[in-house]
Design a protein around this motif. Sequence first.
Motif, mmCIF file in Angstrom:
data_model
loop_
_atom_site.group_PDB
_atom_site.id
_atom_site.type_symbol
_atom_site.label_atom_id
_atom_site.label_comp_id
_atom_site.label_asym_id
_atom_site.label_seq_id
_atom_site.Cartn_x
_atom_site.Cartn_y
_atom_site.Cartn_z
ATOM 1 N N TYR A 1 0.694 -1.120 0.124
ATOM 2 C CA TYR A 1 0.077 0.087 -0.162
ATOM 3 C C TYR A 1 0.806 1.280 -0.198
ATOM 4 O O TYR A 1 0.489 2.317 -0.687
ATOM 5 C CB TYR A 1 -0.961 0.085 1.223
ATOM 6 C CG TYR A 1 -1.822 1.283 1.373
ATOM 7 C CD1 TYR A 1 -3.211 1.322 0.644
ATOM 8 C CD2 TYR A 1 -1.196 2.322 1.885
ATOM 9 C CE1 TYR A 1 -3.636 2.578 0.696
ATOM 10 C CE2 TYR A 1 -1.923 3.677 2.012
ATOM 11 C CZ TYR A 1 -3.188 3.666 1.644
ATOM 12 O OH TYR A 1 -3.997 4.745 1.615
ATOM 13 N N ASP A 2 1.862 1.581 0.924
ATOM 14 C CA ASP A 2 2.960 2.402 0.946
ATOM 15 C C ASP A 2 3.673 2.865 -0.510
ATOM 16 O O ASP A 2 3.558 4.047 -0.866
ATOM 17 C CB ASP A 2 3.721 2.154 1.949
ATOM 18 C CG ASP A 2 3.348 2.370 3.533
ATOM 19 O OD1 ASP A 2 2.133 2.781 3.592
ATOM 20 O OD2 ASP A 2 3.846 1.795 4.329
ATOM 21 N N LEU A 3 3.651 1.515 -1.204
ATOM 22 C CA LEU A 3 4.694 1.679 -2.358
ATOM 23 C C LEU A 3 3.393 2.431 -3.478
ATOM 24 O O LEU A 3 3.627 3.557 -4.156
ATOM 25 C CB LEU A 3 4.941 0.342 -2.918
ATOM 26 C CG LEU A 3 6.424 -0.194 -2.114
ATOM 27 C CD1 LEU A 3 6.536 -1.403 -2.767
ATOM 28 C CD2 LEU A 3 7.604 0.910 -2.304
ATOM 29 N N ILE A 4 2.530 1.850 -3.519
ATOM 30 C CA ILE A 4 1.292 2.267 -4.579
ATOM 31 C C ILE A 4 0.773 3.567 -4.123
ATOM 32 O O ILE A 4 0.620 4.349 -5.229
ATOM 33 C CB ILE A 4 0.140 1.289 -4.367
ATOM 34 C CG1 ILE A 4 0.696 -0.077 -4.925
ATOM 35 C CG2 ILE A 4 -0.990 1.780 -5.514
ATOM 36 C CD1 ILE A 4 1.091 -0.223 -6.394
ATOM 37 N N SER A 5 0.435 4.168 -2.851
ATOM 38 C CA SER A 5 -0.014 5.177 -2.576
ATOM 39 C C SER A 5 1.033 6.528 -2.771
ATOM 40 O O SER A 5 0.644 7.665 -2.795
ATOM 41 C CB SER A 5 -0.666 5.265 -1.057
ATOM 42 O OG SER A 5 0.479 5.334 0.009
ATOM 43 N N ASP A 6 2.361 6.079 -3.009
ATOM 44 C CA ASP A 6 3.153 6.984 -3.250
ATOM 45 C C ASP A 6 3.124 7.210 -4.751
ATOM 46 O O ASP A 6 3.940 6.670 -5.587
ATOM 47 C CB ASP A 6 4.807 6.598 -2.822
ATOM 48 C CG ASP A 6 5.702 7.483 -3.105
ATOM 49 O OD1 ASP A 6 5.525 8.895 -3.750
ATOM 50 O OD2 ASP A 6 6.870 7.466 -2.991
ATOM 51 N N VAL A 7 2.271 8.004 -5.425
ATOM 52 C CA VAL A 7 2.298 8.027 -6.794
ATOM 53 C C VAL A 7 3.250 8.425 -7.535
ATOM 54 O O VAL A 7 3.438 8.138 -8.666
ATOM 55 C CB VAL A 7 0.918 8.783 -6.992
ATOM 56 C CG1 VAL A 7 -0.462 8.319 -6.456
ATOM 57 C CG2 VAL A 7 1.034 10.534 -6.666
ATOM 58 N N SER A 8 4.020 9.185 -7.017
ATOM 59 C CA SER A 8 5.310 9.899 -7.591
ATOM 60 C C SER A 8 6.247 8.612 -7.911
ATOM 61 O O SER A 8 7.215 8.588 -8.688
ATOM 62 C CB SER A 8 6.305 10.738 -6.805
ATOM 63 O OG SER A 8 6.692 10.266 -5.670
ATOM 64 N N ALA A 9 5.953 7.443 -7.302
ATOM 65 C CA ALA A 9 7.128 6.329 -7.531
ATOM 66 C C ALA A 9 6.507 5.395 -8.724
ATOM 67 O O ALA A 9 7.061 4.810 -9.101
ATOM 68 C CB ALA A 9 7.094 5.606 -6.167
ATOM 69 N N ILE B 1 9.790 -5.316 -5.781
ATOM 70 C CA ILE B 1 9.847 -5.744 -4.399
ATOM 71 C C ILE B 1 10.572 -7.000 -4.141
ATOM 72 O O ILE B 1 11.315 -7.089 -3.161
ATOM 73 C CB ILE B 1 8.292 -6.287 -4.088
ATOM 74 C CG1 ILE B 1 7.589 -4.921 -4.009
ATOM 75 C CG2 ILE B 1 8.103 -6.687 -2.560
ATOM 76 C CD1 ILE B 1 5.960 -5.060 -3.853
ATOM 77 N N GLY B 2 10.591 -7.925 -4.908
ATOM 78 C CA GLY B 2 11.626 -9.339 -4.678
ATOM 79 C C GLY B 2 12.738 -8.919 -4.801
ATOM 80 O O GLY B 2 13.746 -9.696 -3.950
ATOM 81 N N ASN B 3 13.409 -7.875 -5.472
ATOM 82 C CA ASN B 3 14.756 -7.444 -5.696
ATOM 83 C C ASN B 3 15.175 -6.477 -4.541
ATOM 84 O O ASN B 3 16.354 -6.100 -4.210
ATOM 85 C CB ASN B 3 15.049 -6.942 -6.988
ATOM 86 C CG ASN B 3 14.957 -7.712 -7.816
ATOM 87 O OD1 ASN B 3 15.079 -9.045 -7.816
ATOM 88 N ND2 ASN B 3 14.658 -7.477 -9.272
ATOM 89 N N GLY B 4 14.039 -6.325 -3.478
ATOM 90 C CA GLY B 4 14.312 -5.370 -2.359
ATOM 91 C C GLY B 4 14.401 -3.896 -2.756
ATOM 92 O O GLY B 4 15.015 -3.114 -2.137
ATOM 93 N N ASN B 5 13.970 -3.477 -3.925
ATOM 94 C CA ASN B 5 13.889 -2.084 -4.387
ATOM 95 C C ASN B 5 12.780 -1.297 -4.340
ATOM 96 O O ASN B 5 11.820 -1.219 -5.183
ATOM 97 C CB ASN B 5 14.170 -2.133 -6.178
ATOM 98 C CG ASN B 5 15.701 -2.673 -6.629
ATOM 99 O OD1 ASN B 5 16.491 -2.756 -5.509
ATOM 100 N ND2 ASN B 5 15.739 -3.239 -7.499
ATOM 101 N N ARG B 6 12.410 -1.407 -3.057
ATOM 102 C CA ARG B 6 11.444 -0.576 -2.552
ATOM 103 C C ARG B 6 11.428 0.734 -2.748
ATOM 104 O O ARG B 6 11.017 1.707 -2.194
ATOM 105 C CB ARG B 6 10.724 -1.213 -1.369
ATOM 106 C CG ARG B 6 10.498 -2.675 -1.417
ATOM 107 C CD ARG B 6 10.048 -3.334 -0.218
ATOM 108 N NE ARG B 6 10.069 -4.691 -0.316
ATOM 109 C CZ ARG B 6 9.959 -5.672 0.630
ATOM 110 N NH1 ARG B 6 9.598 -5.181 1.929
ATOM 111 N NH2 ARG B 6 9.762 -6.718 0.540
#
Length: 159
Positions: A26-34, A154-159
């Motif tokens: 959720y934190d990744l998706i809700s950061d729309v700039s990412a 995510i699997g590569n740790g690139n969050r």
Amino acid sequence: MTSIIDLNELRLTRQIWAAASPTEVYDLISDVSAMPKWSPNLVHAEYDNGYRPTVGAWFSGRNKADGIEWDTRLKIVSADPGACFAWSVVSDGSEIVTWSYTFRSENAGTTIEESWQVKKLIPPLGTTREELLQLRTNTARSMEATLSSLAESIGNGNR
């Protein structure tokens, strides 16, 4: 214009599993700039000054496909950390398309479900049934690419 196609035909859902908690996703998706890191069609996205990922917040997006770029205005319509994040593309005061992501804890990770639903037809989406069906096909490919890229990141740790 809605007589050329049933809007239920312009609805898609895709899923993927990722090795992260629902809250992390959720934190990744809700950061729309990412989001441009994962989406093949999103060039740039940014919350309006002072806005955060909350219901009613606005952001701007710049998209590209087939050599054409366009800007969109988007409004957050659901923001439930760890459960759901959704926005609508708004044009002339009307919600045109809604995008949503839901998150379900599963097998020490999260099943991410991305959905797309056209709510109102406007000429830029297409003016014939064939154009609208091609939009659906292109959107399905984009959704699959976005989810795959997100899960791989995510699997590569690139969050």
